[in-house]
Motif scaffolding. Structure first.
Motif, short mmCIF file in Angstrom:
data_model
loop_
_atom_site.label_atom_id
_atom_site.label_comp_id
_atom_site.label_asym_id
_atom_site.label_seq_id
_atom_site.Cartn_x
_atom_site.Cartn_y
_atom_site.Cartn_z
N ASP A 11 44.79 -1.91 43.33
CA ASP A 11 44.00 -1.71 44.54
C ASP A 11 44.60 -2.49 45.70
O ASP A 11 45.40 -3.42 45.51
N TYR A 27 43.71 4.91 39.94
CA TYR A 27 43.28 4.96 38.55
C TYR A 27 44.18 5.95 37.82
O TYR A 27 44.87 6.76 38.43
N TYR A 68 42.12 2.41 45.79
CA TYR A 68 42.37 2.13 44.39
C TYR A 68 43.19 3.29 43.80
O TYR A 68 43.04 4.44 44.20
N GLU A 90 41.30 4.45 33.65
CA GLU A 90 41.48 3.01 33.84
C GLU A 90 42.00 2.71 35.23
O GLU A 90 42.79 3.47 35.80
N TRP A 91 41.57 1.61 35.76
CA TRP A 91 42.03 1.11 37.05
C TRP A 91 43.47 0.63 36.93
O TRP A 91 43.84 0.01 35.92
#
Length: 118
Positions: free
Chosen positions: A48, A35, A33, A44-45
């Motif tokens: 991914d 971020y 992932y 915040e993401w």
């Protein structure tokens, strides 16, 4: 000892590009992932990628950012194109990592600063 080492951040003008890298030492990345955290905002993401290569993106970066991986190098990338000032943040790699045959554990990279000037 597993480490996620990030590189590739920097200062770029709006519309420019950067590529971030995240390499796992002595281990294998499963799902990874990216971020980001801008000053005064929660983390915040962004995107991914699974071990099979399936990807997902935050709506605001779709069509501009591309997450990819090189399993032979135990490395995940985030190619960022058409950068905007609002993309300015510290970017963090996060990954589920397999090491010594143990179940996957989650690790964070140290973060890399991306600054986009207008």
């Amino acid at each position: 000892q597993v480490q996620l080492v990030e590189s590739g951040g920097g200062l770029v003008q709006a519309g420019g590009s950067l590529r971030l890298s995240c390499t796992a030492s002595k281990s294998t990345i499963d799902t990874a992932y990216w971020y980001r955290q801008a000053p005064g905002k929660p983390r915040e993401w962004v995107a991914d990628i699974t071990s099979g290569g399936s990807t997902n993106y935050l709506d605001s970066v779709k069509g501009r950012f591309t997450i990819s991986r090189d399993n032979a190098k135990n490395t995940v990338y985030l190619q960022m194109d058409s950068l905007k000032p609002e993309d300015t943040a510290v970017y963090y790699c996060n990954a589920d990592v397999r090491w010594l045959g143990l179940p996957p554990r989650n690790y964070w990279g140290q973060g890399t600063q991306v600054t986009v000037s207008s």
